[in-house]
Enzyme design. Structure first.
Site, PDB file in Angstrom:
ATOM      1  N   ASP A  95       0.849  -1.189   0.000  1.00 14.79           N
ATOM      2  CA  ASP A  95       0.000   0.000   0.000  1.00 14.79           C
ATOM      3  C   ASP A  95       0.886   1.240   0.000  1.00 14.79           C
ATOM      4  O   ASP A  95       1.708   1.427   0.904  1.00 14.79           O
ATOM      5  CB  ASP A  95      -0.877  -0.008   1.258  1.00 14.79           C
ATOM      6  CG  ASP A  95      -2.264   0.532   0.997  1.00 14.79           C
ATOM      7  OD1 ASP A  95      -2.362   1.523   0.260  1.00 14.79           O
ATOM      8  OD2 ASP A  95      -3.236  -0.028   1.532  1.00 14.79           O
ATOM      9  N   ASP A 194      -3.056   4.577  -2.478  1.00 14.07           N
ATOM     10  CA  ASP A 194      -4.125   5.120  -1.648  1.00 14.07           C
ATOM     11  C   ASP A 194      -4.601   6.472  -2.191  1.00 14.07           C
ATOM     12  O   ASP A 194      -3.770   7.339  -2.518  1.00 14.07           O
ATOM     13  CB  ASP A 194      -3.583   5.275  -0.219  1.00 14.07           C
ATOM     14  CG  ASP A 194      -4.628   5.726   0.768  1.00 14.07           C
ATOM     15  OD1 ASP A 194      -5.610   4.988   0.978  1.00 14.07           O
ATOM     16  OD2 ASP A 194      -4.469   6.828   1.337  1.00 14.07           O
ATOM     17  N   GLU A 245      -6.742   3.511  -5.726  1.00 17.43           N
ATOM     18  CA  GLU A 245      -7.981   3.832  -5.017  1.00 17.43           C
ATOM     19  C   GLU A 245      -8.428   5.209  -5.479  1.00 17.43           C
ATOM     20  O   GLU A 245      -7.718   6.197  -5.303  1.00 17.43           O
ATOM     21  CB  GLU A 245      -7.749   3.842  -3.507  1.00 17.43           C
ATOM     22  CG  GLU A 245      -9.027   4.154  -2.734  1.00 17.43           C
ATOM     23  CD  GLU A 245      -8.779   4.469  -1.268  1.00 17.43           C
ATOM     24  OE1 GLU A 245      -9.673   4.190  -0.456  1.00 17.43           O
ATOM     25  OE2 GLU A 245      -7.700   5.004  -0.930  1.00 17.43           O
ATOM     26  N   HIS A 319     -10.916  -2.649   4.256  1.00  9.80           N
ATOM     27  CA  HIS A 319     -10.666  -2.164   5.614  1.00  9.80           C
ATOM     28  C   HIS A 319     -11.403  -0.878   5.946  1.00  9.80           C
ATOM     29  O   HIS A 319     -11.427  -0.469   7.112  1.00  9.80           O
ATOM     30  CB  HIS A 319      -9.160  -1.947   5.804  1.00  9.80           C
ATOM     31  CG  HIS A 319      -8.602  -0.879   4.904  1.00  9.80           C
ATOM     32  ND1 HIS A 319      -8.473  -1.047   3.543  1.00  9.80           N
ATOM     33  CD2 HIS A 319      -8.167   0.378   5.167  1.00  9.80           C
ATOM     34  CE1 HIS A 319      -7.984   0.060   3.014  1.00  9.80           C
ATOM     35  NE2 HIS A 319      -7.783   0.940   3.975  1.00  9.80           N
ATOM     36  N   ASP A 320     -11.964  -0.226   4.945  1.00  8.78           N
ATOM     37  CA  ASP A 320     -12.699   1.035   5.164  1.00  8.78           C
ATOM     38  C   ASP A 320     -14.207   0.859   5.088  1.00  8.78           C
ATOM     39  O   ASP A 320     -14.946   1.843   5.184  1.00  8.78           O
ATOM     40  CB  ASP A 320     -12.282   2.073   4.121  1.00  8.78           C
ATOM     41  CG  ASP A 320     -10.924   2.684   4.403  1.00  8.78           C
ATOM     42  OD1 ASP A 320     -10.516   2.698   5.581  1.00  8.78           O
ATOM     43  OD2 ASP A 320     -10.266   3.139   3.449  1.00  8.78           O
TER      44      ASP A 320
END
Length: 547
Positions: A95, A194, A245, A319-320
């Site tokens: 990430d 990200d 993302e 995870h979000d």
């Protein structure tokens, strides 16, 4: 590297497996569980940030891009993981957080100390004439997006401890490329970037009179130039898989981000389909999901990305996001059936499927009942914001129980022992209470488990070109209960039909001339055909070969 046949498994290291008893997952925990990952059959593991960080945003506040945070282990541990994964044929995806750093990063500390070189790595602006913030933009974690230091303000689209980087600065961009190349030299061949579509900021900072400011910095003016440059200076020289993302993005931009001809990224995440339970577009509200909106968004993105030659990650969990079986399925009476249905709907689509740890065993939302249970900075910030707005405690906790990111961050449920087998000591966040029945040990012992359904879906994608390469077309678009589509390739076809509700329903056979052959996969094990119709039971999902 064939991204079309690939399935990615996302690991949230902090909550995956703890081997040293500090209540926090670690790299050795990932190593210990590699046989489980091999059993599932995935090709790539994505690790959320394991870099040195103060942990204000669970690692997305990076203090050093090329050092492992001691809480996760050492660089030797990481090198061991890389070597083992290479032997197993598993790609590691790291990430990369390049929209912002931690305020504890050396660059920002030097910026605050007055070193102009490093001030130019960040975005500092003077106040308005009245001394107030440069703009009225709202941080994604709540409150104004500017923080005052001395006579200036710095921009933080996320937490105040996450100052935004200034990608207009060529020297900053070179630092970023050096970071990516450091990990490429370590043997890494996967990167997830990200909120990467937020890095290109406007030339002039101005108030947003109609929104929260995002229209000024989302898919910004130089974003495609920056990504092409990132590609050519780093991973574009290797056989890699990359995914961006994309926050509040558009299909048009995502086609450019991911079309191979553009030399930017390989895949994109978009989140429009995960906002279908927002009231008036606001996350911190409580509402049932809008099935027709979900269905339309999934279809639209599939069709338009196909037309434009783009590629996307297909997913319902990360995870979000809250757990999908609690959000879109039934985590009670139809837990197993609905979890398998959701998996079928996603994994047979066009794109690259992503599985979030625990999704493959049907892990549910946390079920927390007190603010003291929560650890997520966003959730705690909004608890206080909603309280200041006059909402009652019970209502706020109901909203958090549905929307908090901590729903996805509870410990991985390995077995029915204390703390779900995640740690021998006190975990950093409590596990969901249902770990005694929902865990990997139980799943591996059950031939009809959710895990085995996921395992079969992963294998089907590898073995069937129609799934990895076929065209996508919506089916039964008028149905208020059923999400369905066809995949076609080289004269063969698959019809995928998913009932999103407990009530039974039916759909008419698509074409009387079609031959309905083998059931490729089903969460009931058979198909009920009657009077030219397919009879669908509660949360039924099936894929049928058609000719």
């Amino acid at each position: 590297m064939d991204i079309n046949k690939m399935t990615v498994y996302q690991i949230y290291p902090k909550s995956f497996a703890d081997t040293n008893g500090d209540g926090i997952g670690d790299i050795q925990g990932i190593i210990k569980k590699l046989p489980y990952i091999v059993e599932l059959g995935v090709d790539c593991i994505w690790l959320t940030p394991i870099y040195k960080s103060p942990g204000k945003d669970n690692g997305y506040d990076v203090a050093h891009y090329t050092e492992i945070d001691p809480v996760y282990g050492t660089m030797d541990d990481f090198d061991q993981l890389v070597a083992l994964c290479e032997d197993l044929g598993i790609i590691i995806m790291l990430d990369m957080v390049f929209n912002h750093t931690s305020s504890e990063h050396m660059w920002f500390k030097k910026a605050l100390a007055g070193e102009q070189k490093y001030k130019d790595y960040y975005i500092f602006e003077p106040p308005k004439k009245d001394g107030s913030e440069p703009t009225n933009w709202i941080s994604k974690f709540g409150g104004n997006a500017w923080e005052k230091v001395g006579d200036e303000y710095y921009l933080h689209l996320f937490d105040v401890s996450q100052p935004d980087l200034n990608w207009k600065n060529e020297n900053l961009r070179k630092e970023i490329y050096a970071v990516v190349n450091f990990w490429l030299d370590k043997g890494i061949r996967g990167f997830r970037f990200d909120v990467i579509n937020l890095i290109s900021k406007p030339h002039i900072y101005e108030d947003d009179l109609t929104g929260d400011g995002r229209r000024f910095y989302t898919d910004g003016p130089h974003i495609h130039t920056y990504l092409k440059e990132l590609n050519s200076n780093t991973f574009g020289n290797y056989d890699c898989v990359t995914v961006g993302e994309m926050s509040s993005t558009t299909i048009e931009n995502c086609i450019k981000y991911s079309n191979p001809k553009e030399n930017e990224l390989h895949l994109v995440f978009n989140f429009h389909h995960l906002k279908v339970d927002y009231v008036d577009g606001q996350k911190w509200t409580k509402a049932p999901f809008d099935f027709l909106a979900l269905k339309n968004l999934l279809h639209t993105w599939q069709v338009q990305m196909q037309i434009g030659g783009g590629s996307q990650a297909v997913f319902l969990c990360n995870h979000d996001q809250p757990r999908s079986v609690s959000r879109f399925g039934c985590d009670g009476a139809y837990h197993k059936k609905s979890a398998k249905m959701l998996a079928t709907a996603i994994h047979l689509m066009k794109g690259t499927p992503f599985i979030y740890q625990g999704e493959e065993i049907g892990m549910t939302n946390a079920g927390f009942t007190s603010i003291d249970d929560y650890r997520d900075v966003e959730s705690i910030n909004y608890y206080n914001i909603l309280k200041d707005e006059g909402k009652q405690e019970e209502e706020i906790l109901d909203i958090l129980a549905q929307k908090s990111r901590d729903n996805a961050r509870t410990p991985m449920q390995w077995d029915n022992t204390a703390n779900a087998g995640f740690t021998t000591k006190t975990p950093w966040i409590s596990p969901a209470k249902n770990y005694e029945t929902i865990n990997t040990q139980a799943a591996l012992a059950d031939n009809d488990s959710i895990f085995n359904h996921y395992k079969k879906l992963v294998q089907l994608r590898k073995e069937n070109d129609i799934i990895s390469l076929g065209t996508y077309a919506p089916a039964y678009e008028d149905s208020s209960d059923v999400f369905a589509y066809t995949r076609k390739y080289n004269g063969e076809g698959i019809l995928v039909v998913c009932n999103f509700y407990e009530k039974e329903t039916e759909v008419t056979i698509l074409d009387g001339n079609l031959t309905y052959e083998d059931v490729l996969i089903s969460n009931y094990g058979d198909i009920v055909l009657s009077d030219g119709k397919i009879q669908l039971r509660a949360y039924e999902a099936l894929a049928i070969k058609i000719r």
